[in-house]
Structure formats: structure tokens, C-alpha cells
Design a protein around this motif. Sequence first.
Motif, PDB file in Angstrom:
ATOM      1  N   GLU A 184      10.576   7.973  -8.690  1.00  0.00           N
ATOM      2  CA  GLU A 184      11.040   8.077  -9.791  1.00  0.00           C
ATOM      3  C   GLU A 184      10.580   9.613 -10.413  1.00  0.00           C
ATOM      4  OE1 GLU A 184       9.996   4.725 -12.397  1.00  0.00           O
ATOM      5  OE2 GLU A 184      11.293   3.438 -11.336  1.00  0.00           O
ATOM      6  N   ASP A 185      11.315  10.184 -11.123  1.00  0.00           N
ATOM      7  CA  ASP A 185      11.059  11.482 -11.689  1.00  0.00           C
ATOM      8  C   ASP A 185       9.753  11.493 -12.460  1.00  0.00           C
ATOM      9  OD1 ASP A 185      11.478  14.336 -11.693  1.00  0.00           O
ATOM     10  OD2 ASP A 185      11.701  13.978 -13.731  1.00  0.00           O
ATOM     11  N   ALA A 186       9.414  10.382 -13.345  1.00  0.00           N
ATOM     12  CA  ALA A 186       8.332  10.155 -14.141  1.00  0.00           C
ATOM     13  C   ALA A 186       7.295   9.996 -13.316  1.00  0.00           C
ATOM     14  CB  ALA A 186       8.601   9.223 -15.274  1.00  0.00           C
ATOM     15  N   SER A 187       6.029  10.380 -13.373  1.00  0.00           N
ATOM     16  CA  SER A 187       5.117  10.314 -12.535  1.00  0.00           C
ATOM     17  C   SER A 187       4.557   8.771 -12.840  1.00  0.00           C
ATOM     18  CB  SER A 187       3.747  11.150 -13.135  1.00  0.00           C
ATOM     19  OG  SER A 187       2.649  11.025 -12.285  1.00  0.00           O
ATOM     20  N   PRO A 188       4.113   7.960 -11.833  1.00  0.00           N
ATOM     21  CA  PRO A 188       3.856   6.744 -11.772  1.00  0.00           C
ATOM     22  C   PRO A 188       2.212   6.782 -12.040  1.00  0.00           C
ATOM     23  CG  PRO A 188       4.134   7.501  -9.534  1.00  0.00           C
ATOM     24  CD  PRO A 188       4.448   8.646 -10.147  1.00  0.00           C
ATOM     25  N   VAL A 189       1.584   7.841 -11.948  1.00  0.00           N
ATOM     26  CA  VAL A 189      -0.086   8.049 -12.169  1.00  0.00           C
ATOM     27  C   VAL A 189      -0.256   7.355 -13.678  1.00  0.00           C
ATOM     28  CG1 VAL A 189      -2.026   9.536 -12.701  1.00  0.00           C
ATOM     29  CG2 VAL A 189      -0.214   9.983 -11.079  1.00  0.00           C
ATOM     30  N   GLY A 190      -1.142   6.224 -13.477  1.00  0.00           N
ATOM     31  CA  GLY A 190      -1.623   5.549 -14.770  1.00  0.00           C
ATOM     32  C   GLY A 190      -1.094   4.267 -14.407  1.00  0.00           C
ATOM     33  N   ARG A 191      -0.070   3.576 -13.696  1.00  0.00           N
ATOM     34  CA  ARG A 191       0.286   2.333 -13.501  1.00  0.00           C
ATOM     35  C   ARG A 191      -0.602   1.508 -12.780  1.00  0.00           C
ATOM     36  NH1 ARG A 191       6.655   1.989 -12.442  1.00  0.00           N
ATOM     37  NH2 ARG A 191       5.915  -0.082 -12.613  1.00  0.00           N
ATOM     38  N   LYS A 192      -0.598   0.167 -13.068  1.00  0.00           N
ATOM     39  CA  LYS A 192      -1.420  -0.563 -12.325  1.00  0.00           C
ATOM     40  C   LYS A 192      -1.087  -1.113 -11.107  1.00  0.00           C
ATOM     41  CE  LYS A 192      -4.396  -0.909 -15.898  1.00  0.00           C
ATOM     42  NZ  LYS A 192      -5.719  -0.661 -15.781  1.00  0.00           N
ATOM     43  N   VAL A 193      -1.711  -1.210 -10.121  1.00  0.00           N
ATOM     44  CA  VAL A 193      -1.438  -1.581  -8.889  1.00  0.00           C
ATOM     45  C   VAL A 193      -2.248  -2.801  -8.405  1.00  0.00           C
ATOM     46  CG1 VAL A 193      -0.295   0.681  -8.111  1.00  0.00           C
ATOM     47  CG2 VAL A 193      -3.011   0.142  -7.728  1.00  0.00           C
ATOM     48  N   ALA A 194      -1.822  -3.516  -7.644  1.00  0.00           N
ATOM     49  CA  ALA A 194      -2.600  -4.837  -6.858  1.00  0.00           C
ATOM     50  C   ALA A 194      -2.695  -4.225  -5.426  1.00  0.00           C
ATOM     51  CB  ALA A 194      -1.994  -6.156  -6.962  1.00  0.00           C
ATOM     52  N   ILE A 195      -3.920  -4.213  -4.889  1.00  0.00           N
ATOM     53  CA  ILE A 195      -4.029  -3.873  -3.397  1.00  0.00           C
ATOM     54  C   ILE A 195      -4.812  -5.064  -2.779  1.00  0.00           C
ATOM     55  CG2 ILE A 195      -5.586  -2.264  -1.982  1.00  0.00           C
ATOM     56  CD1 ILE A 195      -5.682  -0.400  -4.438  1.00  0.00           C
ATOM     57  N   THR A 196      -4.160  -5.383  -1.460  1.00  0.00           N
ATOM     58  CA  THR A 196      -4.480  -6.390  -0.738  1.00  0.00           C
ATOM     59  C   THR A 196      -4.938  -5.717   0.733  1.00  0.00           C
ATOM     60  OG1 THR A 196      -2.785  -7.593  -1.430  1.00  0.00           O
ATOM     61  CG2 THR A 196      -3.618  -8.271   0.670  1.00  0.00           C
ATOM     62  N   VAL A 197      -6.243  -6.102   1.093  1.00  0.00           N
ATOM     63  CA  VAL A 197      -7.079  -5.447   1.895  1.00  0.00           C
ATOM     64  C   VAL A 197      -6.958  -6.443   3.146  1.00  0.00           C
ATOM     65  CG1 VAL A 197      -9.140  -4.598   2.977  1.00  0.00           C
ATOM     66  CG2 VAL A 197      -8.346  -4.148   0.356  1.00  0.00           C
ATOM     67  N   ASP A 198      -6.640  -5.853   4.264  1.00  0.00           N
ATOM     68  CA  ASP A 198      -6.510  -6.858   5.606  1.00  0.00           C
ATOM     69  C   ASP A 198      -7.230  -5.936   6.493  1.00  0.00           C
ATOM     70  OD1 ASP A 198      -6.289  -8.423   7.769  1.00  0.00           O
ATOM     71  OD2 ASP A 198      -3.889  -8.238   7.882  1.00  0.00           O
ATOM     72  N   GLY A 199      -8.396  -6.332   6.990  1.00  0.00           N
ATOM     73  CA  GLY A 199      -9.268  -5.388   7.679  1.00  0.00           C
ATOM     74  C   GLY A 199      -9.619  -4.134   7.316  1.00  0.00           C
ATOM     75  N   GLU A 200      -9.191  -3.002   7.948  1.00  0.00           N
ATOM     76  CA  GLU A 200      -9.564  -1.790   7.225  1.00  0.00           C
ATOM     77  C   GLU A 200      -8.131  -1.299   6.536  1.00  0.00           C
ATOM     78  OE1 GLU A 200     -12.166   0.947   9.571  1.00  0.00           O
ATOM     79  OE2 GLU A 200     -11.308  -0.401  11.268  1.00  0.00           O
ATOM     80  N   GLN A 201      -7.136  -1.910   6.275  1.00  0.00           N
ATOM     81  CA  GLN A 201      -5.923  -1.554   5.863  1.00  0.00           C
ATOM     82  C   GLN A 201      -5.714  -2.033   4.495  1.00  0.00           C
ATOM     83  OE1 GLN A 201      -3.523   0.608   7.455  1.00  0.00           O
ATOM     84  NE2 GLN A 201      -2.635   0.507   5.274  1.00  0.00           N
ATOM     85  N   GLY A 202      -5.403  -1.277   3.429  1.00  0.00           N
ATOM     86  CA  GLY A 202      -4.998  -1.817   2.247  1.00  0.00           C
ATOM     87  C   GLY A 202      -3.630  -1.527   1.817  1.00  0.00           C
ATOM     88  N   THR A 203      -2.934  -2.467   1.281  1.00  0.00           N
ATOM     89  CA  THR A 203      -1.467  -2.253   0.971  1.00  0.00           C
ATOM     90  C   THR A 203      -1.464  -2.542  -0.329  1.00  0.00           C
ATOM     91  OG1 THR A 203      -0.921  -3.212   3.035  1.00  0.00           O
ATOM     92  CG2 THR A 203       0.885  -3.171   1.298  1.00  0.00           C
ATOM     93  N   PHE A 204      -0.511  -1.532  -1.117  1.00  0.00           N
ATOM     94  CA  PHE A 204      -0.387  -1.705  -2.497  1.00  0.00           C
ATOM     95  C   PHE A 204       0.723  -2.209  -2.886  1.00  0.00           C
ATOM     96  CE2 PHE A 204       1.170   2.516  -2.098  1.00  0.00           C
ATOM     97  CZ  PHE A 204       2.252   2.519  -3.154  1.00  0.00           C
ATOM     98  N   VAL A 205       0.991  -2.817  -4.227  1.00  0.00           N
ATOM     99  CA  VAL A 205       2.216  -3.113  -5.041  1.00  0.00           C
ATOM    100  C   VAL A 205       2.068  -2.671  -6.436  1.00  0.00           C
ATOM    101  CG1 VAL A 205       3.289  -4.663  -3.334  1.00  0.00           C
ATOM    102  CG2 VAL A 205       1.750  -5.373  -5.081  1.00  0.00           C
ATOM    103  N   PHE A 206       3.083  -2.329  -7.058  1.00  0.00           N
ATOM    104  CA  PHE A 206       2.998  -2.293  -8.625  1.00  0.00           C
ATOM    105  C   PHE A 206       3.043  -3.518  -9.350  1.00  0.00           C
ATOM    106  CE2 PHE A 206       4.451   2.053  -7.133  1.00  0.00           C
ATOM    107  CZ  PHE A 206       3.774   2.807  -8.137  1.00  0.00           C
ATOM    108  N   VAL A 207       2.265  -3.760 -10.408  1.00  0.00           N
ATOM    109  CA  VAL A 207       2.075  -4.982 -11.217  1.00  0.00           C
ATOM    110  C   VAL A 207       2.529  -4.656 -12.616  1.00  0.00           C
ATOM    111  CG1 VAL A 207       0.488  -5.868  -9.674  1.00  0.00           C
ATOM    112  CG2 VAL A 207      -0.386  -4.701 -11.471  1.00  0.00           C
TER     113      VAL A 207
END
Length: 505
Positions: A482-505
Motif C-alpha cells: 500500500e502507498d501509505a507506510s505500514p511502519v508502526g503497525r502491529k504484527v504477530a510473529i510465529t517462529v518455527d525453528g529459525e524461521q519467523g513468519t509474520f501477519v498483520f493484526v
Amino acid sequence: MAKGDFPVLIGVGQSMSQWDGKKGAEGAPSPLSLMTDASNAAIVDTGVSGMAAAIDALAVVRIFEDSVPGDRHPHGHNTNLPGTLARETGTNPGYLVYETVGGQSPQALVNEFARRIHEGEFEAVLISGSEANRASKGARKHGVEINWADRDARDYEDRGLGPMMLSRGEIKHGLVTPAYFYGMFENAIAAREGRGRSGQRKAMAELFQPFSAVAAKNPYSQFPQEHSVEFLSTPSRENYEYADPFLKWFIAQDAVNQGAAAIIVSSSKADELGVPENKRVYLHGGGEAGDDHISVRPVLDRSWAMDTAVSRALAQAGKTAADVHHLDLYSCFPCAVFSGAAALGIDWKTDKRPLTLTGGLPFFGGPGNNYSLHGIAEMVNLLRENPGNTGLVLANGGWMTKEAAGVYSTTKPAKFTPAEKAAKPAEQVEIATESCEATLETFTVTHGKDGPERGIIFARLADGRRAIANNADAATLAVLREDASPVGRKVAITVDGEQGTFVFV
């Protein structure tokens, strides 16, 4: 050899070839031929008939093919670039060195040999480097055979690849190329300035448009064409997306055939050789600094290493940024220039001084580790034309990881203080390794031929730690895009081994 002598640059040279294999093998350059041409030009530039015989040390900036572990040499391997350069230039130095990896190398070598000349170890040093990536890519594309294999029996010091500039966590999450790292910096700057993607692209285009104008007039430019702000800021077939927020022409272009060289001697040697004062450019101050992996740096919207290297160089020269007439700031990506200007405390929008002498790495060309030797060559020539002026060159390696700065003038300094390298900053951010919620700090989106591929983020936990994560999900990428910066939004991070996957919340 006298201790305490002033180091002085007395010769510079550059070379460039547009050969790309379309018309066969005739005239094909190699890294050795390009640095030989530039070195011979520097020797001639001194005006000294016996200059080659006076060289007692020779340093070569490391080429691309020797800068990556296990990299192949498709056209044959020159196993001794310093030795073969000495042979081709008719010099016979007792000391030869092949420098370590990094775009800071040219200025760092000037700083180093200025110190060693000052200490009486050497009297006359040739520093040279080149890249022939354009020739390599063109030869492979058009099926043209070229041969770069060469060797020499002379001993030389090989400084190797240097320390690893990527952490395991960065690699695991896809931060593996300069554009991805610099995209993280660029979006951190955009967020600080309150700009979204289009706003940042416009600011980057306004910064770089004058660079392209300088490159268009430089006879050593690989891409001598001026571009408009509109062209630079707009995605197109000729200016495609690569890693958000970058388009092609915001990125250093490595498809170049370019070489540069400089000769630095003691002032007493310059006297002995009869070098006139109007040929002499003195190093007044030098500064160097190295930073940590990007993921543990506390601040991402400017460079601690740049701040430190620039401030040390100016302090040693007894100058302020206001005293500097001419600048060549490393320009692999816009954020490097934004950070260099910040280190100098100048406003790039209103300051009247050009920030490049060459035209910058996207337009003049990005010859690997050797770009800033072109900047030094241009600075020497400009200062000769403007006696008494002061110039500053800022050279950058890694992802604003290794910095070297030099302050130059035709005026002989009252004293010379050798540059010292600052240690890494003591402060580091701890990396979280568990699943968590956090606030998006900065990001980039990588692109392939079919469009956006993966989003990579840094996010801050409430306790100050940082998490690294990525996601290739189309819906998540759409939010990042999106054109507006997403910086500052909350994310949830799930870690599996050494890999982190994020989604916006």
C-alpha cells in the motif's frame, strides 16, 4: 626514507570501455587491462619521466570475482592481480597487496598508505582497481570467448574476504543482497520523514536527478544519460521494481568496464621527483569506522559508521562541513546519500554543493569495490583546478557497514595525523527468537520477473528486542505494498525453528 613526511597525491587516472561482446572479441577489456590503462594514465599524470621506477608499494582493490566465497571465474582466473599489474606498468615495488572486500577500500587504502608514508615505510605508492562486469556479461550473452587467466611469481599480501557481513538470522529470512538491506534503511528513512512509497520515490528521484546530469557530462561514465524526476520515480519497463521502494535506476549498476588509479608519495619524494606544487593534493584528514550486522543496529534511519568516519576525518583536518567546497558521497542507493548528508549535517534539498563528482553509482557506474577511487580521481582534478579549496570523499562498504572518509586540499597542511579506525559501537539490539507480537520497524518487498515475491521485516517488541520475519502470502504483500507506510503497525510473529513468519493484526 624520512619519518614525519606529508603524504601527497600527485597522479590520478581513469579508464572506461563500452565493449559488451556484440561485435566479437576484438578490444575486449579485462580487469587487468582496465587497471593497467588507469595506472599508466596516473603515471603520466604525475609528469615525472621516472615515476614507474619510483613506485615502492602497489595496492589493488579487490575485484568482484574474488569477493564472493567460492565464486567462479568464467573467463579464467588471474591469480596475482598485484603482480601482473606491476608487470604491465613496468613497476617493481617491493611490497604488493590485494585489499579485502568493501567499497570503503579505495579511501581506506589512501588513509593506510598515507600513514605508512608518514611513518617512513614507503615513498611512492600506486593504488589501482577496476571491474569488467560489462565485458563478462556481454561475452557470456553473445558466446564470445575472452581470456582473463594470468599469473605472476611475485609475492603479495592477500587480505582475503574479511569478516562476514551477514548474520545467520538475516540469511535465513532472505536478507542476502545489498538492495534488500538498503531497502530496510530506505523505508526506515521514509517512515521517519512521514513518506509513503510514492513520496519516498519522489524524494529519491529528486536526490538522484542531479547525479544523472553530472554523469551525462562525464567522459568516464558508463551510462551517460540524464534522467528526469518523473522517469526516475515511475515504474516502467526501463525502470522496473526490484526491492521496495527501489526501482532499477535507484540502484548501483555493476555492468561496467571501468578502472581508476592514484599515486601517493611523500612530500620529500615529490620534491626529489620535481613535482610542481600545482600537481599536489594533500590528504588533510582521514576517518574510518565499522558497524555491526544490520539486524542488531539500534538505529536504521542513518549510519553510525558514516557519522563516525566523517566526524573523525573533519576533526583531523581541522575543518567543519561548512569549510568543505566539494563532495563525493557514496551513492549505491539513495539512503547512503541521505545518511552521508546527515553525517555532514547538511540539508540535501537546500545545500548548493553537488553531492557527487562522478555522477554516482547508478549513472556513472558502480565498479564494485573500486567506485570511490574514481571519486578520488575526480576530486584531485577538481582541486587542482580550484587551488585552496577543500574536498571530502566518503567511501562505503557492505550495507553502510564499513566506512572511510578523506579530506583533501592543494594547501599543504600544518601537520598530518594518521587516520584511525573506530571500533564497532558497543550498543546492540538483542534479537528475539520466540513467537511474539511486535511493532513493524522497517521492511522491504523483494521482486522477481512475475512481481512481488516476499516481504521481509524488522519489528520491535515492547521490551526493545528486535524480531526478523518474512511472508510471501499475497494478502500480506498487498498490505506492505500500500502507498501509505505500514511502519508502526502491529504484527504477530510465529517462529518455527529459525524461521519467523509474520501477519498483520
